[in-house]
Write an enzyme that holds these catalytic residues in place. Structure first.
Site, mmCIF file in Angstrom:
data_model
loop_
_atom_site.group_PDB
_atom_site.id
_atom_site.type_symbol
_atom_site.label_atom_id
_atom_site.label_comp_id
_atom_site.label_asym_id
_atom_site.label_seq_id
_atom_site.Cartn_x
_atom_site.Cartn_y
_atom_site.Cartn_z
ATOM 1 N N CYS A 1 0.816 -1.220 0.000
ATOM 2 C CA CYS A 1 0.000 0.000 0.000
ATOM 3 C C CYS A 1 0.852 1.273 0.000
ATOM 4 O O CYS A 1 0.632 2.188 -0.801
ATOM 5 C CB CYS A 1 -0.953 -0.008 1.190
ATOM 6 N N HIS B 1 -5.730 1.970 -4.327
ATOM 7 C CA HIS B 1 -4.864 1.414 -3.280
ATOM 8 C C HIS B 1 -4.501 -0.026 -3.603
ATOM 9 O O HIS B 1 -5.109 -0.669 -4.458
ATOM 10 C CB HIS B 1 -5.548 1.504 -1.906
ATOM 11 N N HIS C 1 -2.498 1.266 6.915
ATOM 12 C CA HIS C 1 -2.908 1.221 5.502
ATOM 13 C C HIS C 1 -3.038 2.633 4.961
ATOM 14 O O HIS C 1 -3.336 3.569 5.703
ATOM 15 C CB HIS C 1 -4.225 0.463 5.338
#
Length: 385
Positions: free
Chosen positions: A299, A359, A347
């Site tokens: 990510c 993402h 994240h």
């Protein structure tokens, strides 16, 4: 003759009537003929008066939700499996961030060690030079008979030479003191650099140990999650993905209904547009922990590389991006900004407008678009603020 014939006819008629009126013969005469059983003969269509055929029981061997109408009866079981897999991948993601952070620190510590090594070399060169100067002064004194300048001055009979010599002596004494001071400082600096280098080396080794431990933990969690997924049928894995998407859609709908997007109407900066263009070009590439392109990403690898492509270097991990980059209110968010998720900042995704982010979700998934509110938002940061 005629009478005898008439008697025979009468007897014959009586016998025939007796036979014809027999109950057994009557039953046989009026029974429906039995049709021969033949496996090859087709079944006759049911008449409108036939009783309705009972519906076939639900076939449990069908894939969950295969009828497209009724949710699978074992969705609760799959949901439990999904939570377990998500937990494993979540821990792997956190460990990935720990790995990336340890790697970043190790790189910084290695660079600091290189710098300190250079300072140590320069300090040693300076000390050697000062020693040469001190040796030159000692050799000059030896050539003067071994007497210090003060003694030579006291032995002169010329007043003018005495006065001139006194000035030279003072200057020489000052030069000697300066030389000794420089040597002392250079030696102290060298000692400090050496000590600091030792401390940085210890930190580097500790970072490497943390890095190796995090890597081992990542591999363990991912292996466990993959083992669970491998035990599912293809239909179950497809249904699992559908459940994930349904959950994300529900969370996004709740986020939108809260009015969170109402005041978000900012436009991307020039750099932000370049970052978005790069990130969108990676859609479909797999998530791989610790990866930062070009064929796979995690990510924060995706977001850091996207902004690097736009000409802005940002921290490598989502936690460092949250800690070090300028924060902006959610209402002021604009395309190109980074949304940090979860309480541990484990994240990150890039906002691309219209309530969506791009993402890299987790191991086993690919870079994709999803709702910005599909996960719990911690905050927003702006790399080019």
């Amino acid at each position: 003759m005629n009478r005898r014939r008439c008697v025979r006819v009468a007897i014959t008629v009586v016998c025939a009537l007796s036979v014809l009126t027999s109950p057994a013969l009557l039953n046989q005469a009026y029974a429906a003929p039995a049709s021969p059983a033949s496996p090859a003969s087709p079944a006759s269509p049911a008449s409108p008066t036939d009783p309705p055929v009972a519906p076939r029981p639900f076939d449990r061997s069908l894939p969950p939700g295969a009828d497209g109408k009724t949710p699978a009866a074992d969705d609760s079981k799959l949901e439990a499996v999904r939570r377990k897999i998500d937990g494993l991948y979540g821990r792997a993601t956190s460990a990935t961030d720990a790995y990336n952070l340890a790697e970043e620190r190790a790189d910084n510590q290695s660079a600091e060690l290189v710098r300190l090594a250079g300072e140590i070399v320069n300090g040693q060169v300076r000390i050697d030079k000062l020693k040469q100067q001190a040796g030159a002064a000692a050799r000059a004194q030896y050539r003067a008979g071994g007497l210090p300048p003060e003694a030579q001055l006291m032995l002169t009979d010329d007043p003018q030479l005495f006065l001139d010599g006194a000035g030279r002596v003072q200057r020489g004494q000052k030069a000697t003191r300066d030389l000794l001071g420089q040597m002392t400082k250079a030696q102290d600096d060298l000692t400090a650099y050496t000590k600091k280098a030792g401390a940085e080396w210890t930190k580097l080794e500790a970072s490497r140990v943390k890095q190796a431990k995090a890597k081992k933990e990542i591999q363990r969690q991912i292996k466990a999650a993959k083992k669970i997924e491998a035990g599912l049928e293809k239909e179950e894995r497809d249904r699992l993905l559908m459940l994930e998407q349904e959950d994300a859609a529900k969370a996004q709908a709740a986020w939108l209904s809260s009015g969170a997007l109402k005041d978000i109407n900012g436009e991307a900066s020039a750099q932000g547009k370049k970052a978005i263009e790069y990130a969108m070009a990676q859609v479909g590439k797999p998530y791989v922990w610790g990866a930062e392109g070009p064929s796979s990403f995690d990510c924060s690898g995706l977001t850091s590389e996207a902004w690097s492509a736009a000409g802005k270097v940002i921290p490598r991990t989502s936690q460092e991006q949250w800690r070090l980059l300028p924060r902006v209110p959610l209402a002021d968010m604009r395309p190109g900004d980074l949304i940090i998720y979860h309480d541990d900042a484990s994240h990150v995704g890039m906002y691309v407008g219209d309530g969506s982010i791009v993402h890299a979700p987790r191991p086993g998934r690919h870079v994709t678009l999803t709702g910005a509110g599909s996960m719990v938002i911690l905050g927003v940061v702006r790399p080019d603020k």
